[in-house]
Design an enzyme around this catalytic site. Sequence first.
Site: not given
Length: 414
Positions: A105, A223-225, A255, A298, A345
């Site tokens: 990656r 949608l995650g951190n 962020r 979350m 997540g």
Amino acid sequence: MNDIRRDTPLSAGGSGDIPATPRASILVINCGSSSIKFAVFGARRETLIISGLAERLGSPEARMLWKIDGERHERSMPGADLEAALRAMLEVLPPNLQLLGIGHRVVHGAEEFSGSVLIDDAVLAAVERCVPLAPLHNPANLAGIRAARHVFPDTPQVAVFDTAFHQTLPRHAYLYAVPREWYTRDRVRRYGFHGTSHRYVSAEAARRLGKDPSEIGLITAHLGNGCSACAVDRGRSVDTTMGISPLEGLVMGTRSGDIDPALHEYMAARRGWDLPRIMRALNRESGLLGLSGLSNDMRTLVEAADNGNDDARLAIDVFCYRLAKAISALSAALSRLDAIVFTGGIGEHSPVVRARTAEHLHLLGVDLDPELNAANGEPETGRISKSGARTCLVIPTNEELMIARDTLSVIRNP
């Protein structure tokens, strides 16, 4: 050390068939500044053979965690660096694996790369040129590649870029309204990120809908951190929320997402902060954490909101409203909208976020089925919407598998 074959029967200059051996496999590496995530997939059936994480590298607490055959393992590696971690990983791989290739990656490929590529010295030099655009990520990615090339000198290695999927954005979508020479001279434009995830779930959504990717329009929300949304028209990214960096767009864990650029000058005048201090606040102290004053997670915020924490509830409300606003805006990039896809997540596991986001999307015909949403989607399709309403799906992302697929494709057809 296990007997790991590092050669490949594929010719260096042309295509070839997947070898008949059931041990043929692809290693995927995601290298951070002090960690390496890794996974090995079978080349024929795409089965996950082993996955793991080497973390806290360079410190006395360095360790490796891995899972194989359903069992979890841990090994302490005090002071281990990237190369030592890769060699330790070799020792826990199943015996007699035939590594056909290694996929890496890489966060930022700028306009240099519109797809995954076989790594050579020229590719490394191009990734190096992108470091100013991703100073927190690309150096770690490069370090991982160099360490892997040293440990696996005879194995083909492939770079898979987060930004590549978004290289199909039209100019009116990727250009900022700033002096043109900022783009021509300084490469200032929207690049977008999470491209591997958006590409995977959009293709999977088409499959589940029984459509060819070239026939449909989708909005995908990772949608995650970190969070981003993407408009995918006929299999191509046509707009996305992240920009020249992963700071732009949606509210995220720490962020800020979109803000007025004049905020930098304002906070410098008010607090006497320099630019690095302001950027640190926007990247690490904002988002859900900044709004709630509690957490960037979350799950923690949903629990706190249920227990009467108003700041947690407000953070969730802002997150969901901004997401719905972005989804609505991205619909302008599409000629048709067949489905909205939630992944990552939060996207995969938070019925509360999906439900509250849907409340703002009635003009798009969104109406969720409470039972399907609570179950994180219908088992076969991932559908969470009511019959006759705008189709909404929950689809687990699999970026590692996408990297493995790209790696195999590139080494077969270099």
